[in-house]
Design an enzyme around this catalytic site. Structure first.
Site, PDB file in Angstrom:
ATOM      1  N   ARG A  49     -25.807  21.700  12.713  1.00  0.00           N
ATOM      2  CA  ARG A  49     -24.763  21.167  13.598  1.00  0.00           C
ATOM      3  C   ARG A  49     -25.410  20.552  14.828  1.00  0.00           C
ATOM      4  NH1 ARG A  49     -20.205  25.768  14.426  1.00  0.00           N
ATOM      5  NH2 ARG A  49     -20.413  24.945  16.515  1.00  0.00           N
ATOM      6  N   LYS A  53     -18.591  35.728  14.756  1.00  0.00           N
ATOM      7  CA  LYS A  53     -17.137  35.680  14.556  1.00  0.00           C
ATOM      8  C   LYS A  53     -16.798  35.193  13.145  1.00  0.00           C
ATOM      9  CE  LYS A  53     -16.105  32.905  17.975  1.00  0.00           C
ATOM     10  NZ  LYS A  53     -17.383  32.594  18.625  1.00  0.00           N
ATOM     11  N   ARG A  61     -23.681  26.128  25.905  1.00  0.00           N
ATOM     12  CA  ARG A  61     -22.417  26.659  25.354  1.00  0.00           C
ATOM     13  C   ARG A  61     -22.225  28.116  25.765  1.00  0.00           C
ATOM     14  NH1 ARG A  61     -23.430  25.498  19.287  1.00  0.00           N
ATOM     15  NH2 ARG A  61     -21.496  26.600  18.829  1.00  0.00           N
ATOM     16  N   ARG A 118     -10.053  30.354  24.889  1.00  0.00           N
ATOM     17  CA  ARG A 118     -11.363  30.345  25.524  1.00  0.00           C
ATOM     18  C   ARG A 118     -11.215  30.377  27.049  1.00  0.00           C
ATOM     19  NH1 ARG A 118     -14.274  28.710  20.900  1.00  0.00           N
ATOM     20  NH2 ARG A 118     -16.070  27.453  21.382  1.00  0.00           N
ATOM     21  N   ARG A 145     -29.251  28.396  12.269  1.00  0.00           N
ATOM     22  CA  ARG A 145     -28.084  28.214  11.388  1.00  0.00           C
ATOM     23  C   ARG A 145     -28.127  26.856  10.689  1.00  0.00           C
ATOM     24  NH1 ARG A 145     -22.125  29.178  13.711  1.00  0.00           N
ATOM     25  NH2 ARG A 145     -22.574  27.422  15.094  1.00  0.00           N
TER      26      ARG A 145
HETATM   27  P1  AMP Z   1     -17.031  26.837  17.955  1.00  0.00           P
HETATM   28  O1  AMP Z   1     -17.204  26.456  16.522  1.00  0.00           O
HETATM   29  O2  AMP Z   1     -15.950  27.856  18.180  1.00  0.00           O
HETATM   30  O3  AMP Z   1     -18.331  27.215  18.617  1.00  0.00           O
HETATM   31  O4  AMP Z   1     -16.492  25.510  18.712  1.00  0.00           O
HETATM   32  C1  AMP Z   1     -17.258  24.355  18.748  1.00  0.00           C
HETATM   33  C2  AMP Z   1     -16.815  23.488  19.913  1.00  0.00           C
HETATM   34  O5  AMP Z   1     -15.418  23.135  19.756  1.00  0.00           O
HETATM   35  C3  AMP Z   1     -16.891  24.149  21.288  1.00  0.00           C
HETATM   36  O6  AMP Z   1     -18.187  24.066  21.857  1.00  0.00           O
HETATM   37  C4  AMP Z   1     -15.852  23.351  22.078  1.00  0.00           C
HETATM   38  O7  AMP Z   1     -16.351  22.071  22.430  1.00  0.00           O
HETATM   39  C5  AMP Z   1     -14.759  23.126  21.029  1.00  0.00           C
HETATM   40  N1  AMP Z   1     -13.739  24.214  21.046  1.00  0.00           N
HETATM   41  C6  AMP Z   1     -13.479  25.120  20.062  1.00  0.00           C
HETATM   42  N2  AMP Z   1     -12.476  25.945  20.425  1.00  0.00           N
HETATM   43  C7  AMP Z   1     -12.093  25.554  21.670  1.00  0.00           C
HETATM   44  C8  AMP Z   1     -11.117  26.027  22.601  1.00  0.00           C
HETATM   45  N3  AMP Z   1     -10.332  27.087  22.334  1.00  0.00           N
HETATM   46  N4  AMP Z   1     -11.003  25.369  23.773  1.00  0.00           N
HETATM   47  C9  AMP Z   1     -11.779  24.313  24.076  1.00  0.00           C
HETATM   48  N5  AMP Z   1     -12.730  23.821  23.261  1.00  0.00           N
HETATM   49  C10 AMP Z   1     -12.899  24.432  22.058  1.00  0.00           C
END
Ligand code: AMP
Length: 213
Positions: free
Chosen positions: A157, A13, A168, A88, A124
């Protein structure tokens, strides 16, 4: 153009968002990036979100939705945006339709297999200063573990280890069915294979966007 980039962690993404910003000049709103910055700055929201994020769980809908609502009230999103990582859950998708009269234009779903996700995310590495992503094998920096632009050391990370990545992905697939169904019924869902090379993914996305004009 109001677009959602949707797909499991590691679907690419971030890479596609970058190509779309360059091509279409739309602001990119990543809820993961905003939340990481809140955690880094130790804000009230960051303190509440930290434990969820580090264990690969979703941050509660109410917290994330308020955060997105506030971001979407900025003047730079008047002509459209690319939302990445939100919604999400089906509840978040409904809230988004309440925030935005008329809703979104398209939800682009990058459908990606578990093997590809694990390979991409465990390799990553990220620059702590500018946020650029590298990959140990697919996109290494010029100097070992040093950002090409900032010359500072890269880090992994805390949620990019294999166990958390699989968790995840599992959480994502469970939660995403509702969101996919929500946009499918509205006729706004576009399926694109996230296993493809990033250039090939982008050319499919370009065709989708051209068809909207
Ligand atoms: P990402 O970078 O999109 O993988 O997000 C990293 C983490 O942030 C996720 O594993 C969630 O803990 C949190 N997160 C990001 N976006 C959301 C969302 N829309 N709803 C809930 N948690 C989120």
């Amino acid at each position: 153009m109001r677009l959602i980039l949707f797909g499991p962690p590691g679907a690419g993404k971030g890479t596609q968002a970058k190509l779309m910003i360059e091509a279409f000049g739309l602001p990119h709103i990543s809820t993961g990036d905003i939340l990481r910055s809140e955690v880094k700055n130790n804000t009230e929201l960051g303190k509440k979100a930290k434990a969820y994020m580090e264990s690969g769980k979703l941050v509660p809908d109410t917290l994330v939705t308020e955060m997105v609502k506030s971001r979407l009230s900025s003047s730079d999103v008047k002509n459209g945006f690319i939302l990445d990582g939100f919604p999400r859950t089906e509840g978040q998708a409904r809230s988004l339709d309440n925030i935005l009269p008329g809703g979104i234009d398209r939800a682009i779903y990058l459908e990606t297999s578990e093997d590809v996700v694990v390979q991409r995310l465990t390799g990553r590495r990220v620059c702590p200063k500018c946020g650029t992503n590298y990959h140990l094998k697919n996109m290494p920096p010029k100097k070992d573990m040093i950002c090409d632009q900032c010359q500072v050391g890269l880090y992994q990370r805390p949620d990019d280890n294999e166990a958390t990545v699989k968790n995840r992905l599992h959480v994502y697939l469970q939660e995403s069915e509702g969101v996919l169904g929500y946009y499918r019924v509205q006729g706004k869902l576009e399926n694109v294979s996230g296993d493809l090379d990033s250039k090939d993914v982008f050319s499919v996305i370009q065709k989708i966007i051209s068809s909207l004009k």
